[in-house]
Design an enzyme around this catalytic site. Structure first.
Site, PDB file in Angstrom:
ATOM      1  N   GLY A 297      64.649  93.761  51.266  1.00 48.47           N
ATOM      2  CA  GLY A 297      65.364  95.029  51.068  1.00 48.47           C
ATOM      3  C   GLY A 297      65.970  95.618  52.327  1.00 48.47           C
ATOM      4  O   GLY A 297      66.191  96.831  52.400  1.00 48.47           O
TER       5      GLY A 297
ATOM      6  N   ASN B 193      69.014  95.262  53.249  1.00 50.93           N
ATOM      7  CA  ASN B 193      70.324  95.801  52.840  1.00 50.93           C
ATOM      8  C   ASN B 193      70.160  97.120  52.088  1.00 50.93           C
ATOM      9  O   ASN B 193      70.964  98.039  52.255  1.00 50.93           O
ATOM     10  CB  ASN B 193      71.091  94.785  51.997  1.00 50.93           C
ATOM     11  CG  ASN B 193      71.773  93.753  52.868  1.00 50.93           C
ATOM     12  OD1 ASN B 193      72.780  94.035  53.507  1.00 50.93           O
ATOM     13  ND2 ASN B 193      71.195  92.555  52.931  1.00 50.93           N
TER      14      ASN B 193
ATOM     15  N   ARG C 171      65.226  85.770  29.680  1.00 46.47           N
ATOM     16  CA  ARG C 171      66.006  86.425  30.735  1.00 46.47           C
ATOM     17  C   ARG C 171      66.998  87.427  30.152  1.00 46.47           C
ATOM     18  O   ARG C 171      67.204  88.516  30.681  1.00 46.47           O
ATOM     19  CB  ARG C 171      66.734  85.334  31.525  1.00 46.47           C
ATOM     20  CG  ARG C 171      67.300  85.767  32.846  1.00 46.47           C
ATOM     21  CD  ARG C 171      67.717  84.552  33.651  1.00 46.47           C
ATOM     22  NE  ARG C 171      68.655  83.697  32.940  1.00 46.47           N
ATOM     23  CZ  ARG C 171      69.981  83.858  32.971  1.00 46.47           C
ATOM     24  NH1 ARG C 171      70.520  84.825  33.659  1.00 46.47           N
ATOM     25  NH2 ARG C 171      70.770  83.031  32.309  1.00 46.47           N
TER      26      ARG C 171
ATOM     27  N   MET D 169      67.901  88.022  43.599  1.00 50.66           N
ATOM     28  CA  MET D 169      67.968  86.575  43.579  1.00 50.66           C
ATOM     29  C   MET D 169      67.937  85.967  42.176  1.00 50.66           C
ATOM     30  O   MET D 169      67.898  84.756  42.036  1.00 50.66           O
ATOM     31  CB  MET D 169      66.854  85.986  44.451  1.00 50.66           C
ATOM     32  CG  MET D 169      66.971  86.399  45.904  1.00 50.66           C
ATOM     33  SD  MET D 169      68.662  86.296  46.565  1.00 50.66           S
ATOM     34  CE  MET D 169      68.431  85.165  47.920  1.00 50.66           C
TER      35      MET D 169
ATOM     36  N   LEU E 215      72.216  87.076  36.625  1.00 53.54           N
ATOM     37  CA  LEU E 215      72.294  88.045  35.529  1.00 53.54           C
ATOM     38  C   LEU E 215      72.974  87.415  34.320  1.00 53.54           C
ATOM     39  O   LEU E 215      73.930  86.644  34.465  1.00 53.54           O
ATOM     40  CB  LEU E 215      73.062  89.286  35.993  1.00 53.54           C
ATOM     41  CG  LEU E 215      72.295  90.149  37.004  1.00 53.54           C
ATOM     42  CD1 LEU E 215      73.236  91.078  37.757  1.00 53.54           C
ATOM     43  CD2 LEU E 215      71.185  90.940  36.321  1.00 53.54           C
TER      44      LEU E 215
ATOM     45  N   HIS F 211      76.783  88.471  49.942  1.00 52.76           N
ATOM     46  CA  HIS F 211      76.394  87.067  50.033  1.00 52.76           C
ATOM     47  C   HIS F 211      76.601  86.563  51.464  1.00 52.76           C
ATOM     48  O   HIS F 211      77.638  86.828  52.073  1.00 52.76           O
ATOM     49  CB  HIS F 211      77.219  86.233  49.045  1.00 52.76           C
ATOM     50  CG  HIS F 211      76.810  84.801  49.018  1.00 52.76           C
ATOM     51  ND1 HIS F 211      75.670  84.362  48.367  1.00 52.76           N
ATOM     52  CD2 HIS F 211      77.348  83.706  49.606  1.00 52.76           C
ATOM     53  CE1 HIS F 211      75.544  83.056  48.544  1.00 52.76           C
ATOM     54  NE2 HIS F 211      76.551  82.640  49.294  1.00 52.76           N
TER      55      HIS F 211
ATOM     56  N   GLU G  57      80.824  86.183  35.692  1.00 50.78           N
ATOM     57  CA  GLU G  57      79.784  85.369  35.043  1.00 50.78           C
ATOM     58  C   GLU G  57      79.377  84.154  35.881  1.00 50.78           C
ATOM     59  O   GLU G  57      78.352  83.531  35.614  1.00 50.78           O
ATOM     60  CB  GLU G  57      80.246  84.878  33.658  1.00 50.78           C
ATOM     61  CG  GLU G  57      80.435  85.962  32.621  1.00 50.78           C
ATOM     62  CD  GLU G  57      81.760  86.701  32.769  1.00 50.78           C
ATOM     63  OE1 GLU G  57      82.580  86.314  33.645  1.00 50.78           O
ATOM     64  OE2 GLU G  57      81.961  87.671  32.025  1.00 50.78           O
TER      65      GLU G  57
END
Ligand code: GAR
Length: 197
Positions: free
Chosen positions: A19, A21, A71, A96, A99, A115, A148
């Protein structure tokens, strides 16, 4: 003053680990620049990011995939939580998990990610190691919209750093982090400024 100038961009940060960032976002733009971090969400119990949020007085929520049917169900629960928090912008800061399409669809155009490479080069995991192993003499940081694909969305900002001969992944990662900690809050402030007119 017009109503628009009072508007706040409500930011949800998703983070899986350390964390750092998230910390930069809390230090640089939280409750400033028309930005408020309204919640921090993690997929990992015990993530240091959750402590950082709590220290800053920001509510946290944890969604381990094991607690859901799959998920997709987990991501729908996160989406519902973010809607409850009236989230305008979703920031992936070291999140990580990939989605699901439904989550991306629900917030499309309002999800950004940081990234540690110059995308489209070296998407996915171990991006810094991938650049070193490929013999690159430079790499960098990308902040991009999320679609996506894995690290494939439109690029918002990039910054380049050199890789010196013999530099280790840890050494490069340290310099990458310094850039991330400037670039990500900067992009969030820019998005807030453009939303708030
Ligand atoms: C950051 O370097 C970020 O770019 C990277 O994980 C690190 C998280 O650090 N993200 C990815 O590799 C996403 N594909 P942090 O937890 O200290 O912010």
């Amino acid at each position: 003053m017009s109503l628009a100038q009072h508007e706040i961009t409500r930011v949800a940060v998703l983070a899986s680990g350390e964390g750092s960032n998230l910390q930069a976002i809390l230090d640089v733009v939280h409750k400033k620049h028309g930005v408020e971090v309204v919640c921090v969400v993690s997929d990992k119990l015990g993530a240091r990011a959750l402590e950082r949020a709590t220290e800053a007085g920001v509510p946290t929520a944890i969604f381990p995939v094991a607690e859901f049917e799959d998920r997709r169900a987990r991501d729908m629960a996160i989406a519902s939580h973010l809607r409850d928090m009236r989230t305008d912008l979703v920031v992936l800061a070291g999140y990580m998990a990939i989605l699901s399409e439904e989550f991306i669809g629900a917030f499309f155009g309002r999800i950004i990610n940081v990234h540690p490479s110059l995308l489209p080069k070296y998407p996915g995991l171990r991006a810094i190691e991938q650049a070193i192993e490929a013999g690159e003499n430079h790499t960098g940081v990308t902040v991009h919209y999320v679609d996506e694909g894995v690290d494939t969305g439109d690029v918002i900002a990039q910054e380049v750093i050199g890789i010196a001969p013999g530099e280790t992944a840890e050494q490069v990662a340290e310099r990458i982090h310094e850039i991330e900690h400037q670039l990500l809050p900067e992009v969030i402030a820019q998005i807030a400024a453009s939303r708030n007119g």
